[in-house]
Design an enzyme around this catalytic site. Structure first.
Site, PDB file in Angstrom:
ATOM      1  N   ILE A 580       0.826  -1.240  -0.117  1.00 17.44           N
ATOM      2  CA  ILE A 580      -0.036   0.109  -0.140  1.00 17.44           C
ATOM      3  C   ILE A 580       1.143   1.201   0.077  1.00 17.44           C
ATOM      4  CG2 ILE A 580      -1.470   1.270   1.371  1.00 17.44           C
ATOM      5  CD1 ILE A 580      -3.093  -1.317   2.412  1.00 17.44           C
ATOM      6  N   THR A 660       0.826   0.677   7.480  1.00 17.83           N
ATOM      7  CA  THR A 660       1.103  -0.601   7.857  1.00 17.83           C
ATOM      8  C   THR A 660      -0.111  -1.096   8.742  1.00 17.83           C
ATOM      9  OG1 THR A 660       1.864   0.103  10.144  1.00 17.83           O
ATOM     10  CG2 THR A 660       3.397   0.124   8.656  1.00 17.83           C
ATOM     11  N   LYS A 684      -5.903  -0.205  11.100  1.00 19.50           N
ATOM     12  CA  LYS A 684      -7.113  -0.176  11.976  1.00 19.50           C
ATOM     13  C   LYS A 684      -6.787  -0.317  13.417  1.00 19.50           C
ATOM     14  CE  LYS A 684      -8.366  -3.520   9.167  1.00 19.50           C
ATOM     15  NZ  LYS A 684      -7.788  -3.229   7.811  1.00 19.50           N
ATOM     16  N   GLU A 711      -9.992   7.183   6.692  1.00 19.44           N
ATOM     17  CA  GLU A 711     -10.958   6.452   5.483  1.00 19.44           C
ATOM     18  C   GLU A 711     -10.756   5.351   5.264  1.00 19.44           C
ATOM     19  OE1 GLU A 711     -14.261   6.154   4.307  1.00 19.44           O
ATOM     20  OE2 GLU A 711     -14.090   8.537   3.748  1.00 19.44           O
ATOM     21  N   VAL A 714     -12.094   1.406   6.670  1.00 18.54           N
ATOM     22  CA  VAL A 714     -13.208   0.624   6.434  1.00 18.54           C
ATOM     23  C   VAL A 714     -13.520   0.872   5.144  1.00 18.54           C
ATOM     24  CG1 VAL A 714     -15.737   0.348   7.019  1.00 18.54           C
ATOM     25  CG2 VAL A 714     -14.078   0.936   8.698  1.00 18.54           C
ATOM     26  N   LEU A 718     -13.448   3.208  -0.536  1.00 15.70           N
ATOM     27  CA  LEU A 718     -14.699   3.462  -0.709  1.00 15.70           C
ATOM     28  C   LEU A 718     -15.053   4.745   0.215  1.00 15.70           C
ATOM     29  CD1 LEU A 718     -16.674   0.135  -0.839  1.00 15.70           C
ATOM     30  CD2 LEU A 718     -16.095   1.582  -2.687  1.00 15.70           C
ATOM     31  N   GLU A 772      -4.749 -13.122   3.328  1.00 18.81           N
ATOM     32  CA  GLU A 772      -3.316 -13.107   3.824  1.00 18.81           C
ATOM     33  C   GLU A 772      -2.629 -14.439   3.587  1.00 18.81           C
ATOM     34  OE1 GLU A 772      -2.195 -10.391   5.282  1.00 18.81           O
ATOM     35  OE2 GLU A 772      -4.200  -9.211   5.123  1.00 18.81           O
ATOM     36  N   ASP A 783     -10.538  -9.207  11.311  1.00 12.22           N
ATOM     37  CA  ASP A 783     -10.326  -7.849  10.551  1.00 12.22           C
ATOM     38  C   ASP A 783     -11.655  -7.343  10.435  1.00 12.22           C
ATOM     39  OD1 ASP A 783      -8.838  -6.211   8.694  1.00 12.22           O
ATOM     40  OD2 ASP A 783     -10.250  -6.899   7.553  1.00 12.22           O
ATOM     41  N   LYS A 787     -13.235  -3.447  11.875  1.00 16.94           N
ATOM     42  CA  LYS A 787     -14.052  -2.502  11.337  1.00 16.94           C
ATOM     43  C   LYS A 787     -15.300  -2.207  11.915  1.00 16.94           C
ATOM     44  CE  LYS A 787     -11.787  -3.936   6.930  1.00 16.94           C
ATOM     45  NZ  LYS A 787     -11.794  -4.750   5.610  1.00 16.94           N
ATOM     46  N   GLY A 904      -7.321  -4.341  -2.077  1.00 18.57           N
ATOM     47  CA  GLY A 904      -6.383  -4.148  -3.257  1.00 18.57           C
ATOM     48  C   GLY A 904      -5.838  -2.895  -2.847  1.00 18.57           C
TER      49      GLY A 904
END
Length: 925
Positions: A580, A660, A684, A711, A714, A718, A772, A783, A787, A904
């Site tokens: 990322i 991270t 998160k 943002e 979650v 989006l 993963e 995970d 969220k 992604g």
């Protein structure tokens, strides 16, 4: 014909001499050693030459008949006062750095000789020689040290005197060569040295120095440099006259003794007499800094004396223009040592120059501008070493359009560092006449200067700033003066707040302009700078704030960038340059120029940190080769040092982007935000971590004017969190949030049902890179639970992660399996259970979906496998898309749906990038 003479015939521009574009210092002309003996040290007991020392210091002012002995009205400034005065005169002043060597003196002389035309006259005012790389002796400092040593009976003053003689003789040799001018200069120099030696010996015998003797001695630096300059001009063929300004300028000390006032009538009369004796000269070389008192005693013009001499000569000559040649391009919008983006101002008014100089800016001293202001003579500050630069013009009117397209409101910023705030407060001060008078009379009597004053209209407190070294003394005298009031409780305290800084914004464009103060305060708030006191005069030329000394540079950069930079600069530190983070760096590299050009957003990546390494770059990381630099030129990763580097950087807006999934960076958010660093993250761990830590960060966000954007936590890219915030901020009531929040599990259950067993679908998702490395990290539901926790807290439900029930899709026997490979190998043994759930759902016309739910009405969150009708929006998903349903008071019958790619690197990095741009918008882009 010399090139400079040819240039002198070119068209003239008002406000500047017809000067060459650049005067290049020629190589010094080496000459054979002149037959001059250096002064030899002598014993204090040596006899003082029998001469009238007082005559050397004192030269009586005599009555002189002149055409005009009174100062003309300023309104007649353009008129020729006598036959030699008028607008054909221009005055140039050269500072010590311009006079520091023979090469520089020659270059300045050629500049002035070339500028003399048939219809113009030039007066040149010179300072004493400054220091130079080849000769680090600064003449005025050496003379002052010599006087100090003599008054302390230190015979080393003779060494200083010998050094002065040697410096000027060597400079004269290089400048004048073997010539009659050299002989003339050395003869006059040796006569002066003899006088100075006698006077210094007298000081040494007495063990003291009077002001008159000191002023006489210290002015010799200007005398010698003026003679050198005049003789050089003579060698260049100019019709030049040397003016010892002690023969013309008459000044009297001000009441505080810190400066002097010009006796204009006497000075005009003496200037007329000087011209009558010399004739009309096209080029006059005058000494700076020195003058005489009305009694005829040699004196100086005190601080900024040479500049003062230039403006005085400009006023006496009624010149068209005054140019101050120095070693900077002009007056800057802020100290360029603190604000690299500071710009050289093309113009400013006298009032603006006064204000900025008070706060320590490199501008003319306020008293220096008075003679020029009286006769409306513009002053230009120019760089002798960069003559292509136009400089800064100081006059009655300054065009803001010259600064930045007519939008300038604040002309410049300056600071006074290391001040102390004194606060006197008490209810007994309210409505009592004379309190302020008693406070400031007390401070005045202690010899303490007050820098700024601020008082609230409630009259319960008065605060003022003094130099840091005066703080304890000011508090002590006030406590003594108000001891009775303090004992009686009328004055509650005399509070001392050290380590403060005064920040001033100055500009004539602020007058009657709405919103300037709000913009300045907003810029300070966004830079996380607290304001302790504010002051603004009714003239509106100046807004002054008092802040912590530790915030000085950051505050200066913040307000300067807000008013002077069309771009919003943001220094970015990226933690986690993996999939990322690396994608985000690539996106910044591709979009950076377009963002700067079209939207005024200047993103500069200042640091990149991985788990073990980091690179920090003051001017920005090379985004083309950052991977190679991180590999070859990195230092061990230290997240505290990473934050400290960004917090101390000159760019006022700093942000750390945590890409991270680790708890280590998230534990640093609070400390980073305390230092004024914004945080953007898709991590998160903070949002679903310990509630106390989460609340501390959010409280810092609300109270510290620091932004925290998340943002990407979650829904990846989006607009989930932004939509939720918008609903809540507009007064909607969230009843329930339900969604498929995992791209991995979305793909698995969108695919499960195509005839393959559950284990085969999981294997396919792993092979496609959706899971993963260990699929259990997705299938255990943690995970999704994180969220859910983040969404719940955003709705006001302060849930802990462990309070959210999670239905794990990992069979109980496989949860403790050691490796991912073993887990995948044994997973087919448990397909029967999932296949049964699928058949049961399909028989009812439903499908299976793994969802997270926030039930705001019951105050609970959950993660579970649910069945939905095939007509439900959740059943329409494809691939790894995410979908969320918001049921609110407004969206009750038909919930608000957000759907799109939820996993992604590209979309997650895009979500983070979106947060960066949102931050830029908050910062003024």
């Amino acid at each position: 014909m010399r090139a400079s003479q040819r240039l002198a015939q070119q068209a003239r521009v008002e406000g500047t001499c017809p000067l060459p574009r650049r005067a290049v210092c020629p190589n010094p002309q080496r000459v054979a050693s002149h037959n001059v003996h250096l002064l030899q040290p002598v014993h204090l007991a040596a006899a003082i030459p029998q001469r009238n020392l007082s005559a050397a210091v004192r030269k009586p002012i005599v009555s002189v008949q002149a055409a005009s002995t009174t100062a003309p009205s300023p309104s007649n400034a353009a008129d020729v006062v006598t036959g030699v005065r008028g607008s054909h005169w221009q005055v140039h002043k050269f500072g010590g750095t311009c006079m520091a060597s023979a090469d520089r003196i020659r270059a300045a002389a050629e500049l002035m000789v070339a500028g003399v035309g048939p219809d113009s006259s030039t007066c040149v005012v010179v300072s004493a020689m400054g220091n130079h790389p080849t000769s680090p002796i600064k003449v005025t400092d050496l003379i002052l040290n010599m006087i100090k040593r003599a008054s302390k009976q230190d015979a080393a003053f003779l060494v200083d005197l010998a050094a002065l003689q040697e410096k000027h003789v060597e400079t004269a040799k290089q400048l004048l060569g073997q010539s009659k001018e050299l002989t003339q200069f050395v003869a006059e120099l040796m006569d002066d040295i003899t006088n100075l030696k006698a006077m210094l010996q007298a000081m040494s015998i007495a063990g003291m120095s009077t002001d008159a003797f000191s002023d006489f001695v210290v002015g010799h630096g200007e005398l010698w440099s003026g003679r050198l300059f005049a003789l050089c001009c003579k060698q260049l063929g100019a019709d030049v006259a040397f003016l010892d300004t002690r023969d013309v300028l008459v000044v009297s000390p001000t009441s505080d003794g810190a400066s002097v006032d010009l006796q204009e009538a006497d000075s005009n009369a003496r200037l007329d007499a000087w011209f009558e004796a010399q004739g009309k000269k096209k080029l006059v070389i005058a000494t700076g800094f020195i003058a005489r008192s009305p009694e005829g005693t040699a004196t100086t013009l005190k601080r900024n004396g040479s500049d003062f001499s230039a403006t005085i000569m400009g006023a006496l000559l009624r010149s068209r223009h005054i140019t101050i040649w120095t070693d900077v391009d002009g007056v800057y919008s802020a100290d360029p040592r603190k604000v690299p983006e500071a710009v050289c101002l093309p113009s400013m008014t006298y009032h603006e120059a006064w204000e900025l100089s008070y706060f320590g800016a490199n501008v003319l001293h306020p008293r220096t501008t008075l003679p020029a202001m009286k006769y409306k003579i513009p002053i230009t500050i120019r760089n002798f070493f960069n003559q292509e630069a136009p400089g800064t013009r100081i006059s009655d009117f300054a065009s803001d359009a010259e600064v930045w397209g007519g939008k300038a409101t604040i002309k410049g910023f300056a600071t006074i560092d290391n001040v102390t705030l004194i606060n006197v407060e008490g209810t007994g001060m309210v409505g009592v006449p004379g309190i302020a008078s008693r406070i400031f009379s007390c401070v005045r009597d202690a010899g303490i200067n007050v820098i700024m004053i601020s008082q609230a209209s409630s009259e319960q407190s008065i605060c003022f700033a003094v130099k840091g070294s005066d703080g304890p003394a000011a508090a002590r005298v006030l406590e003594e003066r108000f001891a009775d009031s303090i004992a009686a409780g009328r004055v509650s305290a005399v509070q001392v707040i050290p380590a403060c800084c005064v920040l001033a914004a100055v500009g004539q464009g602020m007058v009657a302009r709405k919103g300037v103060a709000a913009t300045m305060m907003g810029a300070l708030a966004k830079a996380n700078v607290n304001i302790k006191a504010i002051a603004q005069g009714s003239s509106e030329y100046n807004i002054t704030v008092l802040i912590d000394q530790s915030d000085s540079e950051r505050a200066l950069r913040a307000v300067h960038s807000r008013f002077y930079l069309s771009d919003v600069p943001i220094g970015v530190g990226i933690v986690g340059p993996g999939l990322i983070g690396g994608t985000l760096i690539a996106q910044i590299r591709e979009q950076r120029q377009q963002l700067k050009k079209e939207f005024g957003i200047d993103l500069r990546v200042l640091g990149v940190a991985s788990s073990g390494k980091m690179i920090l770059r003051e001017t920005g990381v090379d985004l083309e080769n950052w991977k190679q630099e991180l590999e070859e030129k990195s230092v061990p990763c230290d997240l505290d040092a990473f934050g400290s580097f960004l917090s101390s950087h000159y760019i006022p807006n700093r942000v750390i982007v945590d890409c991270t999934a680790s708890e280590a960076p998230s534990s640093k958010y609070f400390n980073w935000m305390e230092k004024g660093i914004h945080v953007v993250t898709p991590n998160k761990k903070l949002g679903s971590g310990p509630l106390e830590q989460y609340q501390a960060v959010r409280r810092m966000q609300r109270e510290g004017y620091i932004h925290f954007f998340y943002e990407g936590t979650v829904g990846a890219g989006l607009p989930v969190m932004g939509t939720l915030k918008h609903l809540l901020e507009t007064g909607d009531k969230v009843l329930k949030i339900e969604g498929i929040l995992s791209g991995t599990l979305s793909y698995i259950f969108n695919t499960f049902g195509d005839g393959r067993p559950f284990s085969a679908v999981v294997q396919d998702a792993k092979a496609r890179g959706y899971t993963e490395p260990d699929p259990r990290d997705d299938l255990n539901g943690t995970d999704v639970a994180r969220k859910v926790c983040i969404l719940a807290r955003e709705c006001g439900l302060m849930l802990e992660l462990d309070s959210i029930p999670v239905e794990s899709l990992v069979p109980e026997p496989l949860r403790q399996v050691g490796s991912s490979a073993e887990y995948m190998a044994r997973l087919p043994d448990f397909d029967g259970e999932m296949d049964a759930k699928l058949r049961e759902a399909e028989e009812s016309g439903e499908c299976l979906r793994y969802v997270g739910v926030v039930d705001a009405q019951s105050g609970r969150g959950s993660v579970e496998l649910r069945r939905y009708p095939k007509s439900h929006p959740f059943a329409q998903l494809q691939g790894s898309d995410n979908i969320l349903s918001f049921t609110t008071a407004r969206y009750f019958k038909q919930p608000l749906i957000i759907r799109g790619p939820g996993a992604g690197a590209d979309v997650t990095a895009a979500g983070v990038f979106s947060d960066l741009l949102r931050l830029a918008a908050y910062l003024g882009a």
